[in-house]
Write a protein that holds these residues in place. Sequence first.
Motif, mmCIF file in Angstrom:
data_model
loop_
_atom_site.group_PDB
_atom_site.id
_atom_site.type_symbol
_atom_site.label_atom_id
_atom_site.label_comp_id
_atom_site.label_asym_id
_atom_site.label_seq_id
_atom_site.Cartn_x
_atom_site.Cartn_y
_atom_site.Cartn_z
ATOM 1 N N ASP A 1 12.514 -35.405 -13.631
ATOM 2 C CA ASP A 1 12.764 -34.518 -14.768
ATOM 3 C C ASP A 1 14.237 -34.105 -14.766
ATOM 4 O O ASP A 1 14.994 -34.416 -13.832
ATOM 5 C CB ASP A 1 11.823 -33.310 -14.752
ATOM 6 N N LEU A 2 14.665 -33.441 -15.808
ATOM 7 C CA LEU A 2 16.085 -33.115 -15.932
ATOM 8 C C LEU A 2 16.527 -32.034 -14.959
ATOM 9 O O LEU A 2 17.725 -31.890 -14.687
ATOM 10 C CB LEU A 2 16.412 -32.723 -17.371
ATOM 11 N N ILE A 3 15.573 -31.260 -14.413
ATOM 12 C CA ILE A 3 15.943 -30.293 -13.376
ATOM 13 C C ILE A 3 16.445 -31.037 -12.147
ATOM 14 O O ILE A 3 17.523 -30.744 -11.615
ATOM 15 C CB ILE A 3 14.755 -29.380 -13.024
ATOM 16 N N ASP A 4 15.686 -32.035 -11.695
ATOM 17 C CA ASP A 4 16.125 -32.813 -10.528
ATOM 18 C C ASP A 4 17.274 -33.750 -10.875
ATOM 19 O O ASP A 4 18.127 -34.028 -10.031
ATOM 20 C CB ASP A 4 14.953 -33.587 -9.942
ATOM 21 N N ALA A 5 17.324 -34.237 -12.104
ATOM 22 C CA ALA A 5 18.432 -35.110 -12.498
ATOM 23 C C ALA A 5 19.764 -34.373 -12.430
ATOM 24 O O ALA A 5 20.795 -34.965 -12.098
ATOM 25 C CB ALA A 5 18.202 -35.646 -13.908
ATOM 26 N N ARG A 6 19.755 -33.085 -12.736
ATOM 27 C CA ARG A 6 20.984 -32.296 -12.743
ATOM 28 C C ARG A 6 21.205 -31.528 -11.442
ATOM 29 O O ARG A 6 22.155 -30.746 -11.339
ATOM 30 C CB ARG A 6 20.971 -31.323 -13.928
ATOM 31 N N HIS A 7 20.356 -31.746 -10.464
ATOM 32 C CA HIS A 7 20.512 -31.055 -9.182
ATOM 33 C C HIS A 7 21.839 -31.459 -8.527
ATOM 34 O O HIS A 7 22.263 -32.619 -8.644
ATOM 35 C CB HIS A 7 19.343 -31.408 -8.261
ATOM 36 N N PRO A 8 22.538 -30.542 -7.848
ATOM 37 C CA PRO A 8 23.857 -30.857 -7.268
ATOM 38 C C PRO A 8 23.854 -32.040 -6.309
ATOM 39 O O PRO A 8 24.865 -32.736 -6.173
ATOM 40 C CB PRO A 8 24.245 -29.565 -6.539
ATOM 41 N N GLN A 9 22.714 -32.296 -5.632
ATOM 42 C CA GLN A 9 22.662 -33.395 -4.659
ATOM 43 C C GLN A 9 22.109 -34.691 -5.250
ATOM 44 O O GLN A 9 21.985 -35.675 -4.524
ATOM 45 C CB GLN A 9 21.810 -32.988 -3.457
ATOM 46 N N THR A 10 21.789 -34.704 -6.519
ATOM 47 C CA THR A 10 21.334 -35.943 -7.140
ATOM 48 C C THR A 10 22.552 -36.742 -7.564
ATOM 49 O O THR A 10 23.302 -36.334 -8.457
ATOM 50 C CB THR A 10 20.430 -35.662 -8.354
ATOM 51 N N ILE A 11 22.757 -37.872 -6.891
ATOM 52 C CA ILE A 11 23.947 -38.672 -7.147
ATOM 53 C C ILE A 11 23.571 -40.123 -7.406
ATOM 54 O O ILE A 11 22.499 -40.592 -7.024
ATOM 55 C CB ILE A 11 24.954 -38.608 -5.974
ATOM 56 N N LEU A 12 24.482 -40.823 -8.072
ATOM 57 C CA LEU A 12 24.394 -42.267 -8.241
ATOM 58 C C LEU A 12 25.272 -42.861 -7.148
ATOM 59 O O LEU A 12 26.496 -42.897 -7.255
ATOM 60 C CB LEU A 12 24.876 -42.671 -9.633
ATOM 61 N N ALA A 13 24.648 -43.305 -6.074
ATOM 62 C CA ALA A 13 25.373 -43.654 -4.850
ATOM 63 C C ALA A 13 25.876 -45.090 -4.875
ATOM 64 O O ALA A 13 25.118 -46.025 -5.134
ATOM 65 C CB ALA A 13 24.478 -43.440 -3.637
ATOM 66 N N PRO B 1 18.614 -32.225 -26.908
ATOM 67 C CA PRO B 1 17.761 -31.122 -26.436
ATOM 68 C C PRO B 1 16.315 -31.524 -26.171
ATOM 69 O O PRO B 1 15.655 -30.940 -25.306
ATOM 70 C CB PRO B 1 17.842 -30.101 -27.574
ATOM 71 N N GLN B 2 15.799 -32.500 -26.905
ATOM 72 C CA GLN B 2 14.391 -32.856 -26.739
ATOM 73 C C GLN B 2 14.113 -33.721 -25.518
ATOM 74 O O GLN B 2 12.951 -33.953 -25.157
ATOM 75 C CB GLN B 2 13.853 -33.556 -27.996
ATOM 76 N N ALA B 3 15.159 -34.218 -24.849
ATOM 77 C CA ALA B 3 14.970 -35.047 -23.654
ATOM 78 C C ALA B 3 14.390 -34.218 -22.513
ATOM 79 O O ALA B 3 14.806 -33.081 -22.280
ATOM 80 C CB ALA B 3 16.295 -35.677 -23.231
ATOM 81 N N ARG B 4 13.444 -34.791 -21.770
ATOM 82 C CA ARG B 4 12.806 -34.101 -20.651
ATOM 83 C C ARG B 4 12.951 -34.857 -19.337
ATOM 84 O O ARG B 4 12.896 -34.255 -18.269
ATOM 85 C CB ARG B 4 11.320 -33.890 -20.941
#
Length: 262
Positions: A187-199, A159-162
């Motif tokens: 940040d974790l908002i963009d890390a979890r965004h649907p289009q954020t992928i490890l290509a 939980p404390q990760a940002r």
Amino acid sequence: MQKFQISRRKFLSAAGIGASGLALSGCDVFDGLARDSAVRGFMEGANDLTYRVQRLITGRDALAQEFTEADIRQPQRPNGVTAPDDEVYRSLLRNDFADWRLEITGLVEKPLSLSREQLLAMPSRTQITRHDCVEGWSCIAKWTGVPLSLVLDEAKVKPQARYAVFHCLDSIERSLAGDIKYYGSVDLIDARHPQTILAYGLNGKPLPVENGAPLRVRVERQLGYKMPKYLHRIELVDSFGAIGRGKGGYWEDNGYDWYGGI
């Protein structure tokens, strides 16, 4: 009074590219200005404004524009480091990355070490998007990879990760004091965004070396320098205090915006 309309992308680019564009041009004028505390404070304030504006006018899952196959009119343009000569990277390349692993470390309950085959076996996402470089060019390409959110879920982020910090295999700077490998973060908002992928795929083929093989990050709502190549480790942290100079990325530590939103 005449009314003008401006797209979200143009508005955010105008708000955020100003300082970054000057920085990435590499001009001597910026080097002098960046050392001025007042100028640096202004740039950091502009970056914070861009971040807050995007969060205000878009939802957490609002998607960047996607295109069709017909819109792909040229190969994805490589830039930055395109052929790492680091010995570790070269040894992995010689073995077609069979020994390469993606490590997930830091503030997670379950640290991971994933092979390329394990990533290929995970659910994937393919998206045709536009890469916008702060240098002024753009390119549309088709990217395939694992949603970063799936990897984070498997690692059970604390939980404390940002932030998610991306550590890479290519040396961005070399000196007598030692090599500096490229690093960046979101940040974790963009890390979890649907289009954020490890290509690991580009335009229907395996990701080429010049574009970041074996794995690169795609964060489609941000500028190109926020999408590290030659990825080998993702570290979950609650601050940037122990990362580089504390600004969240190599270019950010050298005066560029941390949030390169578009």
